[in-house]
Design an enzyme around this catalytic site. Sequence first.
Site, PDB file in Angstrom:
ATOM      1  N   GLY A   1       0.807  -1.211   0.000  1.00  0.00           N
ATOM      2  CA  GLY A   1       0.000   0.000   0.000  1.00  0.00           C
ATOM      3  C   GLY A   1       0.839   1.258   0.000  1.00  0.00           C
ATOM      4  O   GLY A   1       1.875   1.336  -0.655  1.00  0.00           O
ATOM      5  N   CYS A   2       0.397   2.243   0.781  1.00  0.00           N
ATOM      6  CA  CYS A   2       1.116   3.518   0.833  1.00  0.00           C
ATOM      7  C   CYS A   2       2.528   3.367   1.376  1.00  0.00           C
ATOM      8  O   CYS A   2       3.365   4.246   1.172  1.00  0.00           O
ATOM      9  CB  CYS A   2       0.347   4.517   1.694  1.00  0.00           C
ATOM     10  SG  CYS A   2      -1.230   5.042   0.983  1.00  0.00           S
ATOM     11  N   ALA A   3       2.804   2.268   2.058  1.00  0.00           N
ATOM     12  CA  ALA A   3       4.149   2.022   2.576  1.00  0.00           C
ATOM     13  C   ALA A   3       5.082   1.437   1.530  1.00  0.00           C
ATOM     14  O   ALA A   3       6.263   1.214   1.799  1.00  0.00           O
ATOM     15  CB  ALA A   3       4.086   1.076   3.775  1.00  0.00           C
TER      16      ALA A   3
END
Length: 360
Positions: free
Chosen positions: A138-140
């Site tokens: 995801g955003c990571a």
Amino acid sequence: MSRVVAVEAVLPRHVYAQEAITEAVAPLVTPDPSRAALLRRLHAGAGVRSRHLVLPLEEYAGLGSMGATNAVFVREGTLLAEEACRRALAAAGVEPGEVDHVFATSVTGVAAPSLDVLLSERLGLRGDVRRTPSFGLGCAGGAGGLARVHDHLLGRPRDVSLLVAVELCSLTLQHRDDSAANLVASGLFGDGAAAAVVVGAEHPLARAEGGRRTARVLDTRSQLYPGTTDALGWEVRDTGFAIVLSADLPDLLGAHLLADVKGLLADHGLTPAQVPAWVVHAGGPRVIDAVRDALGLSEDAVRESRASLASAGNLSSVSVLDVLARTLEAAEAPPGTPAVLMAFGPGVSCELVLLRLEGR
């Protein structure tokens, strides 16, 4: 230590003011005037001035199925990622045939053959290139990808790795869904791609002096926060990826982040107060505020994150790489300055990378 020798972010050519996106999206999401009014308030408070979309704004009304949106992701996402890779390789002075390893991450579409395979053919990478496709960070993904590339290069210090992230968040818009999560997401996320060229400690580019600003990777840390698997992620529907987004996410970061950052820095004899440069995922105004407040940072320390959010929205895994590119371009700190890069994703997970700025 591996070295980031080039980072390039690329945004789609269709760019719209936030207000224009709001007016186009509102009737797609809800027929209820009161929910539409809430959508407008959330969009106005998202800290976003403009966003780049992979399709012309008027074409989103015709997208409604997982098949249709994913076909656009594979076609357009590959093109956007290719452009980011070509720019990063050119900036680094590296030929495609010199790339030994590709780490590709995305969470807004799926492909088999995977994105790294599609890019390999288009870029002209070697047939024996090592590949690490990733979905779910995801955003990571930008921070986690950089950390995993660093791990690879510790074992293969003469290698060149190519990290690439592509996210077409606009394709995940859920029609006729006026849940709070969809209203927030429809005003926050944007589209883009980024690529970074990273070399191992024994590669000639790792020893080059002067010139453009680069960054050495000193250390990394990953952390999962227990009991948070329902706070961030996707619900997979026939209509595509529907966002799961808890309003408690900033509070989770506020409760855990300081200890995680202190732990990473302590191994290197540093404290947060001794780190002047911060590369923070532009997850939204409340996420940036939570990081700033938890770590006791000045508003100036998150300036590039605010700028990225304002000009492009939350780019998911691409976001922190865009902020890194902006930081390397703008940073006036002397060579040897420590910096901490961070991003947050489903899990809830936190990915931290300790950098040392080089060059100039």
